[in-house]
Write a protein that holds these residues in place. Structure first.
Motif, mmCIF file in Angstrom:
data_model
loop_
_atom_site.group_PDB
_atom_site.id
_atom_site.type_symbol
_atom_site.label_atom_id
_atom_site.label_comp_id
_atom_site.label_asym_id
_atom_site.label_seq_id
_atom_site.Cartn_x
_atom_site.Cartn_y
_atom_site.Cartn_z
ATOM 1 N N LEU A 1 0.819 -1.161 -0.027
ATOM 2 C CA LEU A 1 0.094 0.013 0.137
ATOM 3 C C LEU A 1 0.845 1.422 -0.101
ATOM 4 N N GLY A 2 2.225 1.014 0.000
ATOM 5 C CA GLY A 2 3.131 2.167 -0.266
ATOM 6 C C GLY A 2 3.403 2.890 1.139
ATOM 7 N N ARG A 3 3.371 1.981 2.290
ATOM 8 C CA ARG A 3 3.601 2.486 3.391
ATOM 9 C C ARG A 3 4.765 1.767 4.391
ATOM 10 N N PRO A 4 5.839 1.577 3.654
ATOM 11 C CA PRO A 4 6.948 0.929 4.241
ATOM 12 C C PRO A 4 7.555 1.471 5.701
ATOM 13 N N GLU A 5 7.272 2.613 5.929
ATOM 14 C CA GLU A 5 7.474 3.139 7.190
ATOM 15 C C GLU A 5 6.468 2.319 8.344
ATOM 16 N N LYS A 6 5.434 1.830 7.908
ATOM 17 C CA LYS A 6 4.474 1.241 8.902
ATOM 18 C C LYS A 6 5.100 -0.290 8.969
ATOM 19 N N ALA A 7 5.393 -0.641 7.729
ATOM 20 C CA ALA A 7 6.031 -2.101 7.769
ATOM 21 C C ALA A 7 7.316 -2.353 8.861
ATOM 22 N N LEU A 8 8.009 -1.177 8.794
ATOM 23 C CA LEU A 8 9.127 -1.373 9.636
ATOM 24 C C LEU A 8 8.804 -1.168 11.081
ATOM 25 N N MET B 1 9.769 -11.955 8.505
ATOM 26 C CA MET B 1 9.482 -10.627 9.064
ATOM 27 C C MET B 1 10.785 -9.890 8.526
ATOM 28 N N ARG B 2 11.791 -10.410 8.699
ATOM 29 C CA ARG B 2 13.327 -10.040 8.320
ATOM 30 C C ARG B 2 13.176 -9.745 6.697
ATOM 31 N N LEU B 3 12.731 -10.418 6.073
ATOM 32 C CA LEU B 3 12.463 -10.082 4.535
ATOM 33 C C LEU B 3 11.659 -9.067 4.221
ATOM 34 N N VAL B 4 10.429 -8.708 4.913
ATOM 35 C CA VAL B 4 9.792 -7.863 4.757
ATOM 36 C C VAL B 4 10.215 -6.475 5.106
ATOM 37 N N ARG C 1 12.926 -1.469 3.815
ATOM 38 C CA ARG C 1 14.411 -0.724 3.532
ATOM 39 C C ARG C 1 14.536 -0.274 1.872
ATOM 40 N N ARG C 2 14.561 -1.042 1.061
ATOM 41 C CA ARG C 2 14.587 -1.116 -0.232
ATOM 42 C C ARG C 2 13.672 -0.034 -0.864
ATOM 43 N N ASP C 3 12.471 -0.289 -0.380
ATOM 44 C CA ASP C 3 11.427 0.796 -0.732
ATOM 45 C C ASP C 3 11.840 1.993 -0.716
ATOM 46 N N MET C 4 12.290 2.363 0.478
ATOM 47 C CA MET C 4 12.909 3.657 1.025
ATOM 48 C C MET C 4 14.135 4.104 0.621
ATOM 49 N N GLY C 5 14.858 3.174 -0.451
ATOM 50 C CA GLY C 5 16.011 3.686 -1.099
ATOM 51 C C GLY C 5 17.218 3.350 -0.163
ATOM 52 N N GLN C 6 17.080 2.627 0.845
ATOM 53 C CA GLN C 6 18.150 2.435 1.961
ATOM 54 C C GLN C 6 18.884 0.918 1.830
ATOM 55 N N LEU C 7 19.525 0.910 0.833
ATOM 56 C CA LEU C 7 20.034 -0.508 0.418
ATOM 57 C C LEU C 7 21.053 -1.074 1.522
ATOM 58 N N ASP D 1 20.045 -10.241 -4.019
ATOM 59 C CA ASP D 1 19.437 -9.254 -4.807
ATOM 60 C C ASP D 1 19.959 -7.956 -4.103
ATOM 61 N N ALA D 2 19.978 -7.795 -2.871
ATOM 62 C CA ALA D 2 20.275 -6.512 -2.287
ATOM 63 C C ALA D 2 21.585 -6.302 -2.520
ATOM 64 N N LEU D 3 22.305 -6.934 -2.482
ATOM 65 C CA LEU D 3 23.931 -6.699 -2.850
ATOM 66 C C LEU D 3 24.043 -6.314 -4.256
ATOM 67 N N LEU D 4 23.417 -7.201 -5.089
ATOM 68 C CA LEU D 4 23.518 -6.661 -6.565
ATOM 69 C C LEU D 4 22.992 -5.090 -6.853
#
Length: 206
Positions: A74-81, A100-103, A108-114, A144-147
């Motif tokens: 729903l575009g709310r990554p902050e809520k997921a965190l 939960m760790r995967l989510v 974090r990736r949604d927010m550009g925090q690689l 995938d995150a490393l790449l």
């Protein structure tokens, strides 16, 4: 029927879930099934509502990671965190905690925090050589995150580890690894090959 169809025909599963809701909306298993069907069809708001209803009925925390992932959808990554840091996470079994760790890493990736996504995935479960049902997905997400962060050589190493643990082909790790190695797959037959016909008799030697 929802469980039977959800992988191959998610729209069909969703249709059955709506029928079940009309007949037995006060049954927790029905609300949970409806949530999974909506989730499979990317109807995240609806899925979240059904998961919440099922959780209220049962008091079970196992749907918590899915609810957090709906917040991502729903575009709310902050809520997921925020949910990833909630006390409910401690009520999850090991598989639920890994989910939960995967989510959280996805948020974090949604927010550009690689870099933060990479750190989030670093865990005893990732480091373990034991293969569990979640191992391939965890290794794949880490690769995938490393790449995405430009760490190609490390990504290749972890895609290879994901391939080793992915016995049922739940990820496309082998394709990603081949892509990094510069391997290109082509069809054995081209359109020209399929349309070719034997030489006419007039072209044969007499």
């Amino acid at each position: 029927m929802v469980a039977r169809l959800i992988d191959e025909d998610p729209e069909g599963a969703y249709g059955y879930s709506k029928v079940a809701l009309r007949l037995a909306s006060r049954v927790a298993a029905v609300r949970e099934a409806a949530g999974f069907a909506a989730y499979a069809n990317q109807k995240y708001s609806e899925a979240l509502a059904e998961f919440r209803a099922a959780r209220r009925m049962t008091g079970n925390a196992e749907l918590w990671p899915l609810m957090a992932d709906c917040e991502r959808g729903l575009g709310r990554p902050e809520k997921a965190l925020e949910m990833a840091g909630a006390p409910d996470v401690h009520k999850l079994d090991k598989a639920g905690q890994v989910e939960m760790r995967l989510v959280a890493a996805g948020a974090r990736r949604d927010m550009g925090q690689l870099d933060a996504a990479i750190v989030t995935l670093q865990s005893p479960e990732l480091a373990s050589n034991a293969v569990q049902p979640w191992t391939a997905r965890l290794r794949y997400a880490y690769a995938d995150a490393l790449l995405a962060a430009g760490r190609e050589s490390e990504a290749r190493e972890w895609f290879a580890k994901a391939v080793e643990s992915d016995k049922d082909g739940s990820t496309d790790a082998s394709d990603r690894l081949a892509e990094l190695d510069g391997v290109e797959f082509v069809d054995a037959f081209t359109d020209d090959d399929e349309s070719a016909t034997p030489d006419d008799d007039s072209d044969k030697e007499e």
